[in-house]
Design a protein around this motif. Structure first.
Motif, short mmCIF file in Angstrom:
data_model
loop_
_atom_site.label_atom_id
_atom_site.label_comp_id
_atom_site.label_asym_id
_atom_site.label_seq_id
_atom_site.Cartn_x
_atom_site.Cartn_y
_atom_site.Cartn_z
N GLU A 21 36.99 33.59 45.39
CA GLU A 21 37.92 33.77 43.96
C GLU A 21 37.61 34.61 43.15
OE1 GLU A 21 38.37 30.30 40.38
OE2 GLU A 21 37.22 29.57 42.47
N LEU A 22 38.47 35.21 42.68
CA LEU A 22 38.18 36.27 41.57
C LEU A 22 38.43 35.81 40.10
CD1 LEU A 22 40.71 38.91 43.30
CD2 LEU A 22 38.17 38.50 43.60
N ARG A 23 37.42 36.13 39.54
CA ARG A 23 37.38 35.59 37.99
C ARG A 23 37.27 36.60 37.00
NH1 ARG A 23 32.81 30.84 39.07
NH2 ARG A 23 34.16 29.45 40.43
N PRO A 27 41.86 38.62 31.46
CA PRO A 27 42.84 38.76 32.24
C PRO A 27 44.12 39.53 31.55
CG PRO A 27 42.34 36.28 32.14
CD PRO A 27 41.51 37.10 31.29
N SER A 31 43.95 43.25 35.67
CA SER A 31 44.44 42.11 36.62
C SER A 31 44.45 42.95 38.05
CB SER A 31 45.83 42.08 36.05
OG SER A 31 46.70 43.16 35.98
N SER A 34 48.45 42.52 43.29
CA SER A 34 48.75 42.05 44.67
C SER A 34 49.95 42.37 45.20
CB SER A 34 48.45 40.46 44.32
OG SER A 34 49.56 40.09 43.20
N MET A 65 46.13 38.17 49.20
CA MET A 65 45.96 37.58 47.89
C MET A 65 46.87 36.32 47.83
SD MET A 65 43.72 39.04 45.98
CE MET A 65 44.30 38.62 44.31
N GLY A 67 47.29 33.99 44.32
CA GLY A 67 46.99 33.71 43.10
C GLY A 67 45.61 34.60 42.85
N ASN A 68 44.60 33.78 42.63
CA ASN A 68 43.53 34.72 42.20
C ASN A 68 42.44 34.25 43.28
OD1 ASN A 68 42.77 31.95 41.96
ND2 ASN A 68 41.27 32.06 40.03
N ARG A 69 42.91 34.11 44.51
CA ARG A 69 41.94 34.09 45.69
C ARG A 69 42.22 35.15 46.90
NH1 ARG A 69 39.95 28.81 46.84
NH2 ARG A 69 39.94 27.41 44.99
N LEU A 126 34.61 41.28 36.28
CA LEU A 126 35.05 40.77 37.53
C LEU A 126 34.07 39.94 38.51
CD1 LEU A 126 37.50 40.40 39.53
CD2 LEU A 126 36.99 42.59 40.41
#
Length: 174
Positions: A21-23, A27, A31, A34, A65, A67-69, A126
């Motif tokens: 998971e990218l945190r 954001p 970004s 993707s 990718m 979403g954010n995964r 990140l």
């Protein structure tokens, strides 16, 4: 603000498939690119690319990718293209302040004090977190310090008063 792309290499440290998971702490400023179309359009627009090698040699995989995964195979190495674009003005940039008599008065305890963050810009991080284990496997901290726009052209026009001015300026060759 000016857009910039930072290509961050990341290797799956596990010997099995893993979902990460990218945190991103901000954001709106950073970004992950993707989509291949967005990456190609930034290349065509001659946006500045910095970081590790370019991923132009290989195609961006659409299933990488979600979403954010980030879905990775065992010990797989990927380059994450991060678009950095800050639309916030630089620290200390704003309208000029006029000194007043109240500013010359001695400070009292009832007056609020303002403090500025140490160092220029803002820190955006990140964090790459293992989705199944929940612990961080990679951290990237970016110090974002936007610069004011540089004005290198001045156009001066002379035109009679109370008349419409019809002038076309082609800025593409400047």
């Amino acid at each position: 603000g000016e857009a910039m792309v930072y290509e961050f290499p990341f290797v799956n440290p596990y010997s099995h498939e893993m979902v990460f998971e990218l945190r991103i702490s901000s954001p709106s400023e950073v970004s992950v690119l993707s989509r291949a179309e967005e990456y190609r359009s930034l290349k065509a627009a001659r946006v500045r690319f910095i970081g590790s090698e370019s991923i132009q040699q290989r195609d961006m995989e659409p299933e990488l990718m979600g979403g954010n995964r980030l879905y990775m195979r065992a010990n797989e190495r990927v380059v994450l293209p991060l678009k950095i674009q800050s639309l916030h003005p630089p620290q200390g940039f704003g309208p000029p302040t006029v000194p007043s008599a109240a500013a010359d008065a001695p400070s009292t305890a009832s007056q609020p004090t303002t403090s500025t963050p140490t160092g220029p810009g803002r820190l955006v991080s990140l964090d790459i977190v293992s989705a199944s284990h929940g612990h961080s496997v990679g951290v990237l901290e970016l110090q974002i310090a936007p610069q004011p726009l540089i004005i290198d052209r001045t156009f001066r026009f002379s035109h009679p008063e109370r008349e419409l001015m019809r002038q076309v300026i082609n800025l593409s060759h400047l």
